[in-house]
Design an enzyme around this catalytic site. Sequence first.
Site, PDB file in Angstrom:
ATOM      1  N   GLN A  98       0.631  -1.329   0.139  1.00 22.57           N
ATOM      2  CA  GLN A  98      -0.239  -0.259   0.197  1.00 22.57           C
ATOM      3  C   GLN A  98       0.845   1.146   0.000  1.00 22.57           C
ATOM      4  O   GLN A  98       0.210   2.494  -0.023  1.00 22.57           O
ATOM      5  CB  GLN A  98      -0.724  -0.052   1.132  1.00 22.57           C
ATOM      6  N   HIS A 116      -1.260   1.399  -4.448  1.00 22.71           N
ATOM      7  CA  HIS A 116      -1.759   2.909  -4.460  1.00 22.71           C
ATOM      8  C   HIS A 116      -0.778   3.826  -5.031  1.00 22.71           C
ATOM      9  O   HIS A 116      -0.520   4.950  -4.970  1.00 22.71           O
ATOM     10  CB  HIS A 116      -1.685   3.435  -2.859  1.00 22.71           C
ATOM     11  N   CYS A 124       0.521  14.762 -15.928  1.00 21.95           N
ATOM     12  CA  CYS A 124      -0.376  15.953 -16.040  1.00 21.95           C
ATOM     13  C   CYS A 124      -1.756  15.523 -16.188  1.00 21.95           C
ATOM     14  O   CYS A 124      -2.142  14.847 -16.698  1.00 21.95           O
ATOM     15  CB  CYS A 124       0.262  16.793 -17.289  1.00 21.95           C
ATOM     16  N   CYS A 127      -2.761  16.620 -20.198  1.00 18.81           N
ATOM     17  CA  CYS A 127      -2.199  16.038 -21.369  1.00 18.81           C
ATOM     18  C   CYS A 127      -1.940  14.439 -20.981  1.00 18.81           C
ATOM     19  O   CYS A 127      -1.565  13.785 -21.910  1.00 18.81           O
ATOM     20  CB  CYS A 127      -1.068  16.629 -21.960  1.00 18.81           C
ATOM     21  N   ASN A 214       2.722  -6.914  12.721  1.00 19.49           N
ATOM     22  CA  ASN A 214       2.472  -5.783  13.188  1.00 19.49           C
ATOM     23  C   ASN A 214       2.306  -5.324  14.657  1.00 19.49           C
ATOM     24  O   ASN A 214       1.821  -5.812  15.450  1.00 19.49           O
ATOM     25  CB  ASN A 214       1.004  -5.416  12.686  1.00 19.49           C
TER      26      ASN A 214
END
Length: 254
Positions: A98, A116, A124, A127, A214
């Site tokens: 992520q 992500h 841009c 364009c 974690n």
Amino acid sequence: MPGRLWTLLEHSGRTVVFTGAGMSTESGLPDFRSQAGLWTRHDPFKTATVDVLHDDPETFFDFYRHRLAVMSDAQPNRGHIALAQLERAGLISSIITQNIDGLHRRAGSSNVIELHGSLSVAYCTWCEGETDGQTLRRLLDQGETVPRCRCGGMLRPAVTLFGEALPEGAYERAISEASSCGLLIVIGSSLSVWPAAGIPHAALRADAVLAIVNAGPTPLDEEAALIIREPAGEYLAAVLLESGVDDGTQSAEP
Ligand code: NAD
């Protein structure tokens, strides 16, 4: 206890890793839920949104100026490097991340799905021409409040903002990886940002074993065969040592 994850890895057949912001805190990049640092000036859930980009680009880029600088100066930590070595040794099939910091690729991992997007690319909004993240950083560092492409359109980072869809095909590839592995290791994610948090669910539906490295609790803790609450970088370096596949790059990198 690095041996416990190593045992799962050794016997999994196919291992996929799913990482979040906690993977990079040991590289000095704060996660979204830490107490201090980057997020004290802006709430990312209010600033890093597609609506702010279009309605108030000055505020958006004020937030991203700092974020881009901090992330492009960060270095892979021992955990990123350990994962890259385990991939080279054939023990990890892919990394689904992520994170937008690009640190897995910079550590040498090659099969990386950046769910992500990445701050190393900008494009841009008129364009759609692509440029690299360093160009965007240079424009912001030079004092542009809203960076512009040569065509006059607004340049923006190629990352998924809150309120936007994921890059085309990335989620599908990630689900396919997660649905065909024997072991999915979650590292440094609170599993609270959707649809990314659906990845470990897909692995569980396909009967994969789930391991979680974690620091804090996650909604899937009860489904996990193994939960490790140690700092991820330190722990993964110990797993690499246990595996015996250290090719020497661990100590050569910061
Ligand atoms: P999160 O902030 O929701 O959760 C991070 C988790 O990592 C927390 O549960 C925390 O306890 C844990 N953690 C922190 N440091 C750790 C360590 N050293 N070892 C083990 N665990 C540790 O992050 P998330 O789940 O990735 O979701 C937040 C969103 O923010 C994601 O979309 C991500 O793309 C984005 N984000 C990315 C970066 C980056 O690219 N480095 C940084 C911040 C946020």
